[in-house]
Design a protein around this motif. Structure first.
Motif, PDB file in Angstrom:
ATOM      1  N   ASP A 190       0.843  -1.122  -0.189  1.00 14.21           N
ATOM      2  CA  ASP A 190      -0.103   0.120  -0.090  1.00 14.21           C
ATOM      3  C   ASP A 190       0.922   1.426   0.005  1.00 14.21           C
ATOM      4  OD1 ASP A 190      -2.293  -1.545  -0.108  1.00 14.21           O
ATOM      5  OD2 ASP A 190      -2.759  -1.183   2.176  1.00 14.21           O
ATOM      6  N   ALA A 262     -11.377   0.712   0.733  1.00 15.64           N
ATOM      7  CA  ALA A 262     -10.169   1.695   0.974  1.00 15.64           C
ATOM      8  C   ALA A 262     -10.686   2.817   2.224  1.00 15.64           C
ATOM      9  CB  ALA A 262      -9.586   2.175   0.105  1.00 15.64           C
ATOM     10  N   HIS A 266      -4.927   5.945  -1.736  1.00 17.21           N
ATOM     11  CA  HIS A 266      -3.620   5.154  -1.858  1.00 17.21           C
ATOM     12  C   HIS A 266      -3.557   4.102  -3.046  1.00 17.21           C
ATOM     13  CE1 HIS A 266      -5.918   1.917   0.050  1.00 17.21           C
ATOM     14  NE2 HIS A 266      -4.949   1.068  -0.404  1.00 17.21           N
ATOM     15  N   CYS A 268      -2.553   0.414  -4.183  1.00 18.90           N
ATOM     16  CA  CYS A 268      -2.395  -1.127  -3.616  1.00 18.90           C
ATOM     17  C   CYS A 268      -2.002  -1.629  -4.842  1.00 18.90           C
ATOM     18  CB  CYS A 268      -3.327  -1.768  -3.081  1.00 18.90           C
ATOM     19  SG  CYS A 268      -3.090  -3.384  -2.685  1.00 18.90           S
TER      20      CYS A 268
END
Length: 286
Positions: A190, A262, A266, A268
Motif C-alpha cells: 500500500d 479503502a 492510496h 495497492c
C-alpha cells in the motif's frame, strides 16, 4: 515537499528490499561465479521474491518437478516464490536432450501484522444476495484477467515504482486484521499518495483488465508482463487505459483514489506469477 521515490520508500520500509540481485552459475563453488551456458539466474531469493533466468530459447522450465513455463524466444523466464515458499526450490531446464538444474536457497521473509478498523461491514463480510452475486461476477472478470499468458518477456528489464512519491502504509505479506477479525495476508504493498496522483506503468505489458468500480478493488487495472507475470493496481479514482491495450514503461495508467475497500487515498500494488502471489517491490532496483 516532493520526496524522491527511493529515499521515501527506504525510510518507511527498507527491509522490503531483501538481498541484492545475484547471478547463479551451475557448478560454481562457494564465492565463485562460473557461468553455465544453459542457465543464468538473478533475482531476490526470498519468500515473496523471484528469479529471472536465461537459458535456451523455448526451453521447458520445471519448478520442484512441475513444468510451469517455457522460456521466451530469447530464452528469458520468470519464477516467483510465494509467501510460504519452502527453504529450497529446484529449477530444472529441459531443451531436447539438454538439461540443467539448480537448487536455490530461499530466505524466510518477515511479515508483520497490519490492523485496519472502521471498514463498513459490507466490505468485510458481505451478506446481501445481490452484492454476493456482483462479487461473483467480478471474481470471474479478475480470474480471466489473471489467466492471461502473453508470449513476452517484458519483466526481464526490471520495474520502476508506479508512483513518483509515496509513503508505505502496509507492507506486502502482512497479516491483515480487519475490524478486529484476522483475514488472509495482504498480498499488496500500500502506497499512500494524494488523490489524483498519476500511476505509471512500471514496465511494459498488455492491459488484461480495466474496471472502474469493483466492490473490493474499486478502480482496477491488470497488466500482463509475459509468462503469467501479472501486476495489479487497485483503488484508482480514474482509469486512463482500456483492456487490450499495450502500454509502455512510464505511461500513465490512472490516478490514485480511495475506491473499493479503502479508508484513504492510496495505491495497492500487487503481482502474481500464475497462482503465486509475489512482492512487486522486490522487482524494483534500490
Amino acid at each position: 515537499m516532493r520526496i524522491a521515490r527511493r529515499s521515501l520508500f527506504l525510510g518507511a520500509a527498507g527491509s522490503l528490499a531483501v538481498g541484492s540481485p545475484l547471478a547463479v552459475s551451475l557448478g560454481a563453488g562457494p564465492g565463485q561465479a562460473r557461468q553455465d551456458p544453459g542457465l543464468e539466474l538473478s533475482g531476490r531469493f526470498v519468500q515473496g521474491g523471484h528469479a529471472i533466468g536465461r537459458t535456451w530459447p523455448r526451453a521447458l522450465i520445471f519448478v520442484d518437478g512441475e513444468a510451469l513455463v517455457s522460456a521466451s524466444a530469447d530464452g528469458w523466464f520468470f519464477v516467483g516464490f510465494d509467501r510460504d515458499a519452502p527453504a529450497s526450490v529446484e529449477i530444472e531446464i529441459r531443451a531436447g536432450e539438454r538439461s540443467v538444474r539448480q537448487t536455490l536457497t530461499i530466505t524466510p521473509g518477515s511479515f508483520p501484522s497490519s490492523r485496519i478498523d472502521g471498514l463498513p461491514t459490507a466490505t468485510v463480510d458481505p451478506t446481501d444476495p445481490a452484492l454476493q452475486a456482483r462479487i461473483q461476477r467480478e471474481v470471474a472478470l479478475k480470474t480471466e484477467g489473471f489467466a492471461s499468458r502473453t508470449d513476452a518477456d517484458d519483466f526481464r528489464a526490471g520495474f520502476s515504482w508506479p508512483l513518483d512519491a509515496f509513503r508505505v502504509t502496509s507492507r506486502w505479506g502482512s497479516q491483515r486484521i480487519l475490524n478486529g477479525t484476522p483475514a488472509r495476508p495482504h498480498y499488496g504493498i500500500d502506497m499512500a499518495a494524494p488523490q489524483g496522483t498519476p500511476i505509471r506503468a512500471p514496465a511494459a505489458g498488455l492491459v488484461t483488465l480495466a474496471q472502474p468500480n469493483l466492490h473490493f478493488e474499486g478502480g482496477l487495472i491488470l497488466i500482463d508482463h509475459g509468462q503469467g507475470v501479472i501486476t495489479a493496481y487497485l483503488h484508482q479514482s480514474h482509469l486512463e487505459v482500456a483492456a487490450g491495450r499495450r502500454v509502455m514503461k512510464g505511461e500513465i495508467l490512472g490516478h490514485v483514489g480511495m475506491t473499493g475497500r479503502a479508508t484513504g487515498p492510496h495505491l495497492c500494488w500487487r503481482m502474481k506469477w500464475r497462482d503465486r502471489n509475489v512482492d512487486p517491490s522486490l522487482m524494483v532496483a534500490v
